[in-house]
Design a protein around this motif. Structure first.
Motif, PDB file in Angstrom:
ATOM      1  N   ASP A   1       0.865  -1.176   0.000  1.00 52.74           N
ATOM      2  CA  ASP A   1       0.000   0.000   0.000  1.00 52.74           C
ATOM      3  C   ASP A   1       0.906   1.232   0.000  1.00 52.74           C
ATOM      4  O   ASP A   1       1.461   1.613   1.025  1.00 52.74           O
ATOM      5  CB  ASP A   1      -0.899  -0.014   1.233  1.00 52.74           C
ATOM      6  CG  ASP A   1      -1.852   1.158   1.282  1.00 52.74           C
ATOM      7  OD1 ASP A   1      -1.891   1.951   0.324  1.00 52.74           O
ATOM      8  OD2 ASP A   1      -2.566   1.294   2.306  1.00 52.74           O
ATOM      9  N   GLU A   2       1.066   1.841  -1.166  1.00 50.79           N
ATOM     10  CA  GLU A   2       2.014   2.942  -1.322  1.00 50.79           C
ATOM     11  C   GLU A   2       1.630   4.160  -0.482  1.00 50.79           C
ATOM     12  O   GLU A   2       2.503   4.838   0.053  1.00 50.79           O
ATOM     13  CB  GLU A   2       2.123   3.334  -2.797  1.00 50.79           C
ATOM     14  CG  GLU A   2       2.795   2.275  -3.643  1.00 50.79           C
ATOM     15  CD  GLU A   2       2.850   2.667  -5.105  1.00 50.79           C
ATOM     16  OE1 GLU A   2       2.935   3.873  -5.405  1.00 50.79           O
ATOM     17  OE2 GLU A   2       2.810   1.754  -5.940  1.00 50.79           O
ATOM     18  N   THR A   3       0.346   4.451  -0.352  1.00 49.22           N
ATOM     19  CA  THR A   3      -0.087   5.611   0.428  1.00 49.22           C
ATOM     20  C   THR A   3       0.261   5.425   1.892  1.00 49.22           C
ATOM     21  O   THR A   3       0.807   6.330   2.537  1.00 49.22           O
ATOM     22  CB  THR A   3      -1.604   5.816   0.268  1.00 49.22           C
ATOM     23  OG1 THR A   3      -1.919   5.924  -1.115  1.00 49.22           O
ATOM     24  CG2 THR A   3      -2.065   7.060   1.000  1.00 49.22           C
TER      25      THR A   3
ATOM     26  N   SER B   1       4.002   5.656   2.352  1.00 49.85           N
ATOM     27  CA  SER B   1       4.445   7.041   2.217  1.00 49.85           C
ATOM     28  C   SER B   1       4.143   7.847   3.479  1.00 49.85           C
ATOM     29  O   SER B   1       4.970   8.637   3.933  1.00 49.85           O
ATOM     30  CB  SER B   1       3.765   7.686   1.010  1.00 49.85           C
ATOM     31  OG  SER B   1       4.101   9.036   0.922  1.00 49.85           O
TER      32      SER B   1
END
Length: 185
Positions: A19-21, A24
């Motif tokens: 999950d990139e969000t 991040s």
């Protein structure tokens, strides 16, 4: 070759499911609390606003870089500050410094009474931590490290210092062409 191929396929599968969000947000939170470099300007702003919010006036600030203490990549520098404010708010002020999202620790405190009743001159030393970036991220055959339960608990603690239960996502930068399509027109 087959075993290496399986390792690389597993890594590719893991990367596809990240999950990139969320990653991040966690990275931004960790780097703002424990940055990779000395962030003198940010610290000056944090200490000034903390002093003002707790009823103290910042009279002076000196940043003293300190050599690495050899604790495995952790480095620190000290900030010596002079403030003037009410004596009864001193404990809350020092506690507010250590409760900032940025990792800091109050060291020495020298207090002297001011000629004005109820106020004190305070000289205090604050240790500010930062760490250099890792130099070895592993090779193609090394496994992808996952966040442990302790890491997740630490991120939750950092979020609580920010006063939010879930950190907000960083603003996305607009992508695409900017300006004229032909600069010679």
């Amino acid at each position: 070759l087959n075993s290496r191929n399986h390792i690389l396929e597993d890594k590719a599968s893991t990367f596809e499911n990240i999950d990139e969000t969320d990653l991040s947000i966690k990275l931004t939170m960790a780097l703002s609390s424990y940055p990779l470099e000395r962030d003198f300007g940010n610290i000056v702003g944090i200490l000034r606003s903390t002093a003002n919010a707790n009823g103290f006036n910042l009279n002076g600030l000196v940043i003293n870089p300190v050599a690495d203490d050899g604790s495995g990549g952790t480095q620190k520098y000290s900030v010596r500050m002079e403030v003037l404010g009410p004596e009864n708010l001193l404990a809350a002020f020092t506690s507010a410094i250590e409760s900032q999202p940025r990792i800091m620790k109050v060291g020495t405190i020298d207090v002297s009474k001011n000629a004005q009743g109820g106020s004190v001159n305070v000289l205090l030393s604050v240790g500010v931590l930062y760490a250099s970036s890792p130099q070895n991220f592993g090779g193609p055959d090394s496994p992808i490290p996952n966040l442990s339960e302790n890491d997740e608990a630490l991120l939750t603690t950092l979020a609580s210092y920010r006063g939010v239960s879930q950190p907000s996502a960083p603003a996305a930068a607009p992508f695409g062409p900017r300006g004229k399509s032909n600069p010679f027109e």
